[in-house]
Design a protein around this motif. Structure first.
Motif, short mmCIF file in Angstrom:
data_model
loop_
_atom_site.label_atom_id
_atom_site.label_comp_id
_atom_site.label_asym_id
_atom_site.label_seq_id
_atom_site.Cartn_x
_atom_site.Cartn_y
_atom_site.Cartn_z
N ARG A 203 -5.18 30.52 24.32
CA ARG A 203 -4.30 30.82 25.45
C ARG A 203 -4.30 32.33 25.65
N GLU B 291 -2.45 35.05 26.29
CA GLU B 291 -1.02 35.31 26.22
C GLU B 291 -0.71 36.79 26.31
N GLU C 227 2.68 35.68 15.55
CA GLU C 227 3.53 34.79 16.33
C GLU C 227 2.83 34.25 17.57
N LEU D 139 -0.80 34.21 19.52
CA LEU D 139 -2.21 34.54 19.41
C LEU D 139 -2.98 34.09 20.65
N PHE E 174 -5.76 30.09 18.21
CA PHE E 174 -5.02 29.63 17.04
C PHE E 174 -5.43 28.19 16.71
N MET F 155 -4.39 24.28 16.00
CA MET F 155 -3.31 23.35 16.28
C MET F 155 -3.57 21.99 15.64
N ASP G 17 8.69 23.86 29.11
CA ASP G 17 7.40 24.53 29.05
C ASP G 17 7.40 25.80 29.89
N LYS H 241 11.05 17.77 25.96
CA LYS H 241 10.42 18.64 24.97
C LYS H 241 11.45 19.14 23.95
N SER I 119 6.18 21.46 18.62
CA SER I 119 6.90 20.87 19.74
C SER I 119 6.65 19.37 19.78
N PHE J 22 1.60 21.40 16.36
CA PHE J 22 2.03 22.48 15.46
C PHE J 22 1.04 23.62 15.51
N GLY J 23 1.53 24.83 15.65
CA GLY J 23 0.67 26.01 15.57
C GLY J 23 0.64 26.42 14.11
N ARG K 66 1.23 30.16 13.15
CA ARG K 66 2.62 30.54 13.40
C ARG K 66 3.56 29.91 12.37
P1 ATP Z 1 6.05 29.07 23.13
O1 ATP Z 1 7.25 28.61 23.86
O2 ATP Z 1 6.36 29.77 21.86
O3 ATP Z 1 5.08 29.80 24.00
P2 ATP Z 1 4.72 26.63 23.74
O4 ATP Z 1 5.82 25.83 24.34
O5 ATP Z 1 3.80 27.33 24.67
O6 ATP Z 1 5.31 27.71 22.69
P3 ATP Z 1 3.31 24.27 22.92
O7 ATP Z 1 2.52 24.23 24.16
O8 ATP Z 1 4.41 23.29 22.74
O9 ATP Z 1 3.89 25.75 22.72
O10 ATP Z 1 2.30 24.25 21.68
C1 ATP Z 1 2.59 23.65 20.42
C2 ATP Z 1 2.70 24.69 19.33
O11 ATP Z 1 1.57 25.56 19.31
C3 ATP Z 1 3.87 25.65 19.46
O12 ATP Z 1 5.07 25.05 19.00
C4 ATP Z 1 3.43 26.80 18.56
O13 ATP Z 1 3.67 26.52 17.20
C5 ATP Z 1 1.94 26.83 18.78
N1 ATP Z 1 1.60 27.90 19.74
C6 ATP Z 1 1.72 27.88 21.09
N2 ATP Z 1 1.26 29.03 21.63
C7 ATP Z 1 0.84 29.79 20.58
C8 ATP Z 1 0.25 31.09 20.47
N3 ATP Z 1 -0.03 31.82 21.54
N4 ATP Z 1 -0.05 31.56 19.23
C9 ATP Z 1 0.19 30.82 18.13
N5 ATP Z 1 0.73 29.60 18.17
C10 ATP Z 1 1.06 29.08 19.37
#
Ligand code: ATP
Ligand code: ZN
Ligand code: MG
Length: 353
Positions: free
Chosen positions: A184, A186, A194, A196, A199, A201, A242, A263, A280, A309-310, A313
C-alpha cells in the motif's frame, strides 16, 4: 503529489488525535500497557530490523521469530478451529479482480501496479542505450513500459475470491487461509514498523450463508482476544471503518459500516496514548459472493467475511509493549519464539485437528 499529500492527511486516521474519533469498544484486555518508547532504536541496534527504503524494512532474528510465531498461532487457529484450507497464492493479483472487487474506486490512493517494457526490439534498444544518459531513470522506464494486467496486492483475501469465483460451497460454511506480501502506498513513517509500503498479511476468509459467516467472525474475534490475553498484551477491540477515498457515495458507506459494525479492529498500544490496528475482522454481506459468482450450499449468493493481520505491525506492538529483552517477557511470549526454530523463513506447518 499535492493531492496525494492531502489524501494522506484526510485519510490516514492515525494523524488525527485519537480522542476525536468516536469509538465503540467491544472488548478490552485485562493487561495494562507497559510501553517502551525507544523500541525502534533497540531493534535497529540489535540488527534485527533495518530500514531498506521508505516504508520498507528488513526483519530477522528475534523480530522474525515473533512475527512468524504469531503467524503460526493464527494459522493453527484457522486450520484447527475453522477447518480452513491453507493456500499459497502468487504475489501478483489480476487488475480485473481488483476492479471487480471495487478496490480501485474505493482505495485508488494505495494501489501499486505492475508494468513491463513494450515487447519489441526497438523498445529494448532505445531503453538500453538511454540507461546511462538518463537523469531520471523512473521516467525513462515509464516511457518504455506498459501495464501488464496485474497489480501488487493490497490485501491477500482478493486472491481467495478470485480462486473461488464461479463455485458453489459444498458445506454450510468454509474457510480459506493464506499469507502473503501486501503493498500500500501509504503516508511516510520513518523509524517505525507501524505503517509500511510492503508488509506481510495473514488472512482467514469465510464463505457461507449470512448467519454462519457472522458466527465465524464472532468465534474468530473471541479466539484472537484469548490469544492476545494469553500473550500478556494490552489491547482492545473497536468498531472501525475503512480509510476510503472520500466521495459522496463512500461517505455514506462509512456511516453504514460503523452503524452495522461491519469492521472491528484489534488495537494494540505502541506508546502512551497511541495504538495501532494489528488486525481487522470484516463482514461484507453478499457483495463479493455476488461479484465473483459464489453460491452457498443452498444455492443462494454466498456471504463472506475476512480477518486480516499485519504481521510486522503485530510483532512491533509486542516489542513496544514488552521491550526487546526476551528475558523479561511473559512465559507465553517466550514460548511463542522458542517452540520453532525457523525464524523469518518459517513456514507454518500444521495438521487439521
Ligand atoms: P489502518 O486503519 O491502520 O490503516 P487498515 O484498516 O487499512 O488499517 P486493513 O485493511 O483492515 O487495515 O488490513 C488488515 C491489517 O493489515 C491491519 O489491521 C494492519 O495490521 C495491517 N496493515 C494495514 N496497513 C498496513 C501498513 N501500511 N503497514 C503495516 N501493516 C498494515
Ligand atoms: Zn481481507
Ligand atoms: Mg489503512
Amino acid at each position: 503529489d499535492e493531492l496525494s499529500r492531502k489524501l494522506d492527511v484526510i485519510i490516514t486516521k492515525d494523524v488525527l488525535p485519537q480522542e476525536q474519533l468516536e469509538t465503540e469498544i467491544i472488548w478490552k484486555s485485562p493487561h495494562a500497557a507497559q510501553g517502551d518508547d525507544g523500541v525502534f532504536a533497540k531493534l535497529a541496534d540489535a540488527d534485527i530490523v533495518a530500514e531498506m527504503g521508505e516504508g520498507l524494512y528488513a526483519v530477522g532474528g528475534l523480530f522474525g521469530k515473533v512475527m512468524f510465531g504469531l503467524d503460526r498461532r493464527l494459522h493453527e487457529l484457522a486450520v484447527q478451529e475453522f477447518d480452513a484450507d491453507s493456500f499459497h497464492y502468487p504475489t501478483l493479483i489480476s487488475t480485473e479482480t481488483l476492479r471487480r472487487a471495487g478496490y480501485m474506486s474505493a482505495f485508488p490512493q494505495f494501489l501499486m501496479t505492475a508494468s513491463r517494457f513494450h515487447s519489441d526490439v526497438d523498445t529494448y534498444d532505445s531503453f538500453t542505450s538511454g540507461i546511462a544518459a538518463s537523469e531520471d531513470i523512473g521516467k525513462h522506464i515509464e516511457e518504455h513500459s506498459e501495464h501488464i494486467g496485474y497489480c501488487l496486492p493490497p490485501a491477500v483475501c482478493y486472491h481467495v475470491y478470485e480462486h473461488l469465483s464461479g463455485s458453489s460451497l459444498d458445506k454450510k460454511s468454509i474457510a480459506v487461509t493464506t499469507r502473503g506480501k501486501t503493498f500500500r502506498f501509504e503516508a511516510r513513517y520513518r523509524r517505525s514498523l507501524e505503517r509500511l509500503w510492503e508488509f506481510t498479511m495473514r488472512e482467514v476468509v469465510f464463505f457461507g450463508d449470512r448467519n454462519s459467516v457472522v458466527e465465524q467472525r464472532r468465534r474468530m474475534v473471541s479466539a484472537v482476544c484469548d490469544l492476545v490475553e494469553e500473550l500478556g498484551l494490552a489491547g482492545r477491540l473497536e468498531v472501525a471503518n475503512d480509510p476510503f477515498f472520500l466521495n459522496e457515495q463512500v461517505a455514506d458507506y462509512v456511516q453504514v459500516q460503523r452503524v452495522m459494525e461491519l469492521k472491528y479492529e484489534l488495537c494494540l498500544p505502541v506508546k502512551a496514548g497511541r495504538s495501532v490496528a494489528a488486525g481487522s475482522f470484516n463482514v461484507h454481506g453478499d457483495r463479493f459472493g455476488s461479484v465473483f459468482g459464489i453460491s452457498d450450499a443452498d444455492g443462494g449468493t454466498a456471504h463472506t467475511a475476512c480477518v486480516g493481520f499485519g504481521l510486522e505491525r503485530f510483532a512491533y506492538a509486542v516489542f513496544c509493549q514488552h521491550g526487546a529483552d526476551p528475558g523479561a517477557w511473559p512465559d507465553a511470549l517466550k514460548a511463542l519464539v522458542s517452540s520453532h526454530g525457523n525464524g523469518a523463513a518459517g513456514e507454518p506447518d500444521v495438521e487439521k485437528g
